[in-house]
Design a protein around this motif. Sequence first.
Motif, PDB file in Angstrom:
ATOM      1  N   ASP A   4      38.611  40.555  56.486  1.00 28.95           N
ATOM      2  CA  ASP A   4      37.791  42.820  56.858  1.00 28.95           C
ATOM      3  C   ASP A   4      37.401  43.424  56.090  1.00 28.95           C
ATOM      4  N   ALA A   5      38.356  42.543  54.887  1.00 26.58           N
ATOM      5  CA  ALA A   5      38.945  43.803  54.033  1.00 26.58           C
ATOM      6  C   ALA A   5      37.967  44.529  52.962  1.00 26.58           C
ATOM      7  N   PRO A   6      37.604  45.205  52.578  1.00 24.63           N
ATOM      8  CA  PRO A   6      36.288  45.793  51.639  1.00 24.63           C
ATOM      9  C   PRO A   6      36.759  45.881  50.186  1.00 24.63           C
ATOM     10  N   ALA A   7      35.887  45.874  49.914  1.00 29.07           N
ATOM     11  CA  ALA A   7      35.384  45.289  48.758  1.00 29.07           C
ATOM     12  C   ALA A   7      35.466  47.073  47.622  1.00 29.07           C
ATOM     13  N   CYS A   8      36.477  46.649  46.628  1.00 27.49           N
ATOM     14  CA  CYS A   8      36.674  47.903  45.631  1.00 27.49           C
ATOM     15  C   CYS A   8      35.626  48.672  45.052  1.00 27.49           C
ATOM     16  N   PRO A   9      35.004  49.521  45.645  1.00 29.16           N
ATOM     17  CA  PRO A   9      33.908  50.291  45.249  1.00 29.16           C
ATOM     18  C   PRO A   9      33.840  50.843  44.015  1.00 29.16           C
ATOM     19  N   ASP A  10      34.836  50.202  42.715  1.00 27.69           N
ATOM     20  CA  ASP A  10      34.984  50.367  41.271  1.00 27.69           C
ATOM     21  C   ASP A  10      34.788  48.846  40.881  1.00 27.69           C
ATOM     22  N   CYS A  11      35.571  48.297  41.159  1.00 27.75           N
ATOM     23  CA  CYS A  11      35.311  46.586  40.278  1.00 27.75           C
ATOM     24  C   CYS A  11      35.054  45.316  41.100  1.00 27.75           C
ATOM     25  N   SER A  12      35.057  45.548  42.775  1.00 24.09           N
ATOM     26  CA  SER A  12      34.695  44.976  43.254  1.00 24.09           C
ATOM     27  C   SER A  12      35.170  43.460  43.675  1.00 24.09           C
ATOM     28  N   GLN A  13      36.280  44.364  42.854  1.00 24.66           N
ATOM     29  CA  GLN A  13      37.376  43.044  43.648  1.00 24.66           C
ATOM     30  C   GLN A  13      37.619  43.144  45.592  1.00 24.66           C
ATOM     31  N   PRO A  14      38.233  41.795  46.299  1.00 24.86           N
ATOM     32  CA  PRO A  14      39.034  42.346  46.865  1.00 24.86           C
ATOM     33  C   PRO A  14      40.023  42.903  47.272  1.00 24.86           C
ATOM     34  N   MET A  15      40.273  44.117  48.588  1.00 22.89           N
ATOM     35  CA  MET A  15      41.324  44.910  48.423  1.00 22.89           C
ATOM     36  C   MET A  15      42.143  43.786  49.791  1.00 22.89           C
ATOM     37  N   GLU A  16      43.588  45.283  49.388  1.00 24.90           N
ATOM     38  CA  GLU A  16      44.598  44.314  49.915  1.00 24.90           C
ATOM     39  C   GLU A  16      45.006  45.964  50.707  1.00 24.90           C
ATOM     40  N   PHE A  17      45.122  45.635  52.402  1.00 22.93           N
ATOM     41  CA  PHE A  17      45.553  46.794  52.467  1.00 22.93           C
ATOM     42  C   PHE A  17      47.060  47.576  52.558  1.00 22.93           C
ATOM     43  N   LEU A  36      45.521  53.155  53.566  1.00 18.71           N
ATOM     44  CA  LEU A  36      45.621  53.111  51.893  1.00 18.71           C
ATOM     45  C   LEU A  36      44.761  51.517  51.780  1.00 18.71           C
ATOM     46  N   TRP A  37      44.390  50.964  50.452  1.00 17.56           N
ATOM     47  CA  TRP A  37      44.146  49.516  50.235  1.00 17.56           C
ATOM     48  C   TRP A  37      43.870  49.795  48.618  1.00 17.56           C
ATOM     49  N   ARG A  38      44.543  48.788  48.080  1.00 14.09           N
ATOM     50  CA  ARG A  38      44.823  48.523  46.915  1.00 14.09           C
ATOM     51  C   ARG A  38      43.736  47.402  46.397  1.00 14.09           C
ATOM     52  N   CYS A  39      43.400  46.997  45.019  1.00 15.74           N
ATOM     53  CA  CYS A  39      42.919  45.882  44.581  1.00 15.74           C
ATOM     54  C   CYS A  39      43.728  45.292  43.499  1.00 15.74           C
ATOM     55  N   ALA A  40      43.305  44.045  42.780  1.00 15.90           N
ATOM     56  CA  ALA A  40      43.914  43.617  41.371  1.00 15.90           C
ATOM     57  C   ALA A  40      43.920  44.668  40.492  1.00 15.90           C
ATOM     58  N   GLY A  41      42.704  45.125  40.586  1.00 21.04           N
ATOM     59  CA  GLY A  41      42.097  46.561  39.392  1.00 21.04           C
ATOM     60  C   GLY A  41      43.631  47.187  39.679  1.00 21.04           C
ATOM     61  N   ARG A  42      44.521  47.955  40.192  1.00 21.60           N
ATOM     62  CA  ARG A  42      45.227  48.514  40.469  1.00 21.60           C
ATOM     63  C   ARG A  42      44.727  49.952  40.776  1.00 21.60           C
ATOM     64  N   HIS A  43      43.216  50.232  41.271  1.00 21.98           N
ATOM     65  CA  HIS A  43      42.447  50.698  41.825  1.00 21.98           C
ATOM     66  C   HIS A  43      43.460  50.548  43.284  1.00 21.98           C
ATOM     67  N   VAL A  44      43.327  52.433  43.619  1.00 20.66           N
ATOM     68  CA  VAL A  44      43.770  53.328  45.146  1.00 20.66           C
ATOM     69  C   VAL A  44      42.829  52.744  45.808  1.00 20.66           C
ATOM     70  N   TRP A  45      42.962  52.743  47.094  1.00 18.02           N
ATOM     71  CA  TRP A  45      41.507  53.950  47.652  1.00 18.02           C
ATOM     72  C   TRP A  45      42.254  53.952  48.825  1.00 18.02           C
TER      73      TRP A  45
END
Length: 66
Positions: A4-17, A36-45
């Motif tokens: 159920d992890a969302p995709a990053c709005p910036d790069c569409s990569q799966p995010m990690e809780f 708090l969520w972050r992706c491999a592209g270092r975006h934090v949401w």
Amino acid sequence: MTNDAPACPDCSQPMEFGGLLLSKREDDGRRTCRSLWRCAGRHVWWSWADRPEEPLEACPVPQLFR
């Protein structure tokens, strides 16, 4: 098992809780948690944990959570 992890709005990569952060919400003055969520592209949401229907917001201080 579903992911159920969302995709990053910036790069569409799966995010990690990344955990929960207690914060004061300005619109109603309540103290509640942000997810708090972050992706491999270092975006934090983040988003309000008690309002799952609301969209993710870009974290204004991502350097604190890398």
